[in-house]
Design a protein around this motif. Structure first.
Motif, mmCIF file in Angstrom:
data_model
loop_
_atom_site.group_PDB
_atom_site.id
_atom_site.type_symbol
_atom_site.label_atom_id
_atom_site.label_comp_id
_atom_site.label_asym_id
_atom_site.label_seq_id
_atom_site.Cartn_x
_atom_site.Cartn_y
_atom_site.Cartn_z
ATOM 1 N N GLN A 1 0.977 -8.521 0.430
ATOM 2 C CA GLN A 1 1.130 -7.342 1.274
ATOM 3 C C GLN A 1 -0.226 -6.984 1.867
ATOM 4 O OE1 GLN A 1 3.372 -4.778 -1.621
ATOM 5 N NE2 GLN A 1 4.718 -4.473 0.135
ATOM 6 N N ARG A 2 -0.263 -6.885 3.177
ATOM 7 C CA ARG A 2 -1.516 -6.615 3.876
ATOM 8 C C ARG A 2 -2.102 -5.283 3.411
ATOM 9 N NH1 ARG A 2 -4.166 -8.210 8.784
ATOM 10 N NH2 ARG A 2 -4.885 -6.466 10.087
ATOM 11 N N ALA B 1 -4.657 -1.436 7.902
ATOM 12 C CA ALA B 1 -3.990 -1.305 9.196
ATOM 13 C C ALA B 1 -4.609 -2.286 10.200
ATOM 14 C CB ALA B 1 -4.118 0.125 9.699
ATOM 15 N N PRO B 2 -3.845 -2.704 11.226
ATOM 16 C CA PRO B 2 -2.420 -2.386 11.427
ATOM 17 C C PRO B 2 -1.532 -3.249 10.528
ATOM 18 C CG PRO B 2 -3.173 -3.852 13.153
ATOM 19 C CD PRO B 2 -4.394 -3.534 12.320
ATOM 20 N N GLU B 3 -0.266 -2.899 10.488
ATOM 21 C CA GLU B 3 0.730 -3.609 9.670
ATOM 22 C C GLU B 3 0.426 -3.526 8.176
ATOM 23 O OE1 GLU B 3 3.305 -4.512 11.137
ATOM 24 O OE2 GLU B 3 2.910 -5.353 13.104
ATOM 25 N N LYS B 4 -0.197 -2.437 7.746
ATOM 26 C CA LYS B 4 -0.510 -2.272 6.329
ATOM 27 C C LYS B 4 0.757 -2.323 5.485
ATOM 28 C CE LYS B 4 -2.999 0.697 3.066
ATOM 29 N NZ LYS B 4 -3.785 1.934 2.879
ATOM 30 N N LYS C 1 2.739 -4.684 5.101
ATOM 31 C CA LYS C 1 3.718 -5.674 5.580
ATOM 32 C C LYS C 1 3.368 -7.027 4.961
ATOM 33 C CE LYS C 1 5.979 -2.953 8.457
ATOM 34 N NZ LYS C 1 5.821 -3.098 9.902
ATOM 35 N N SER D 1 2.359 -10.825 4.601
ATOM 36 C CA SER D 1 1.364 -11.575 5.361
ATOM 37 C C SER D 1 0.940 -12.828 4.604
ATOM 38 C CB SER D 1 0.146 -10.664 5.592
ATOM 39 O OG SER D 1 -0.984 -11.402 5.982
ATOM 40 N N ASP E 1 -4.032 -10.638 17.864
ATOM 41 C CA ASP E 1 -4.293 -9.481 17.006
ATOM 42 C C ASP E 1 -4.380 -8.244 17.905
ATOM 43 O OD1 ASP E 1 -5.786 -7.422 15.487
ATOM 44 O OD2 ASP E 1 -6.024 -9.011 13.994
ATOM 45 N N GLN F 1 9.998 -10.723 7.374
ATOM 46 C CA GLN F 1 9.284 -10.742 8.646
ATOM 47 C C GLN F 1 7.787 -10.697 8.374
ATOM 48 O OE1 GLN F 1 10.606 -7.809 11.431
ATOM 49 N NE2 GLN F 1 8.958 -8.195 12.886
ATOM 50 N N ILE G 1 3.594 -10.643 9.726
ATOM 51 C CA ILE G 1 2.794 -9.959 10.746
ATOM 52 C C ILE G 1 2.293 -10.937 11.821
ATOM 53 C CG2 ILE G 1 2.025 -8.277 9.026
ATOM 54 C CD1 ILE G 1 -0.731 -9.704 9.131
#
Length: 237
Positions: free
Chosen positions: A32-33, A36-39, A41, A43, A86, A125, A127
């Protein structure tokens, strides 16, 4: 200190794709990232190249930092450089890939970034362009495995022909003709038959084999293609 004038600085990121095999299924290791961004999510294992390290060193550091894995051989695969890959700023992504035996490494994995194995058919899904990276890596792995016996590295010391066939069928997501597969394998002399059977799945059982290390090391690269020709176009796409 002399610097190149009038040049825009570009960040370099390193992403690690770790495919694993648990004896039955192929999986992908994700985290999990953490920012941010997509924290938070899902990866690939990624981070930025530092001024004092090489790309190989960065890949090793990032993988250990995010998952706890170390002593994993990582193969540099491709560079992704689309200007808008990015959303924050210009980042060039260098991708590394590895295929490992999950059981061999499972005790190393930590939970700092919620590292988790996902079945290849049930991936969440990802990032940015990480799904594109994974698909390219999978195609590359299939291509390599179609020409060389790299999947043998995932096998236990002794194994059966059905187990070996399942290893190939799982990677290529296809059914392989048992008779042709067995004939090609045995004609290569890369296997040694043991006078012992695995009866865990049937009463008749299946003979165990071991790898003929001498032939594998000397002639493994010249093994006959174990994958049907009609699978090759899909591999090369």
């Amino acid at each position: 200190m002399i610097k190149y004038s009038s040049q825009t600085r570009v960040l370099v990121a390193v992403d690690c794709i770790i495919f694993g095999f648990d004896g039955q299924d192929y999986k992908l290791l994700l985290v999990q990232r953490g920012f941010a961004p997509e924290k938070e999510k899902w990866s690939l294992m990624g981070g930025f190249l530092q001024p004092t390290e090489s790309l190989d060193q960065a890949a090793t550091r990032i993988l250990k930092q995010l998952t706890g894995l170390e002593n994993v051989y990582l193969d540099q695969m491709h560079t992704f450089s689309h200007p808008n890959r990015d959303p924050v700023e210009r980042v060039v992504g260098v991708v590394y890939m590895a295929l490992i035996d999950i059981e061999k490494y499972e005790k190393q994995i930590n939970d700092d970034f919620h590292a988790r194995w996902f079945l290849m058919k049930e991936l969440p899904q990802l990032i940015f362009d990480h799904e594109e990276m994974v698909q390219m890596a999978l195609n590359r792995l299939r291509y390599k495995a179609s020409l060389h016996p790299i999947l043998f590295e995932l096998l236990p010391e002794k194994f059966t022909l059905p187990q070996l066939q399942a290893l190939y069928e799982g990677l290529f997501d296809t059914k392989i003709d048992k008779r042709n597969f067995t004939r090609k394998l045995l004609s290569s002399n890369i296997l040694k038959k043991i006078n012992e059977k695995d009866k865990s799945t049937s009463k008749k059982g299946a003979y165990f084999y071991t790898l003929n290390e001498t032939i594998y090391k000397d002639n493994g690269q010249n093994m006959l293609n174990l994958i049907p020709k009609n699978e090759m176009p899909a591999i090369l796409e």
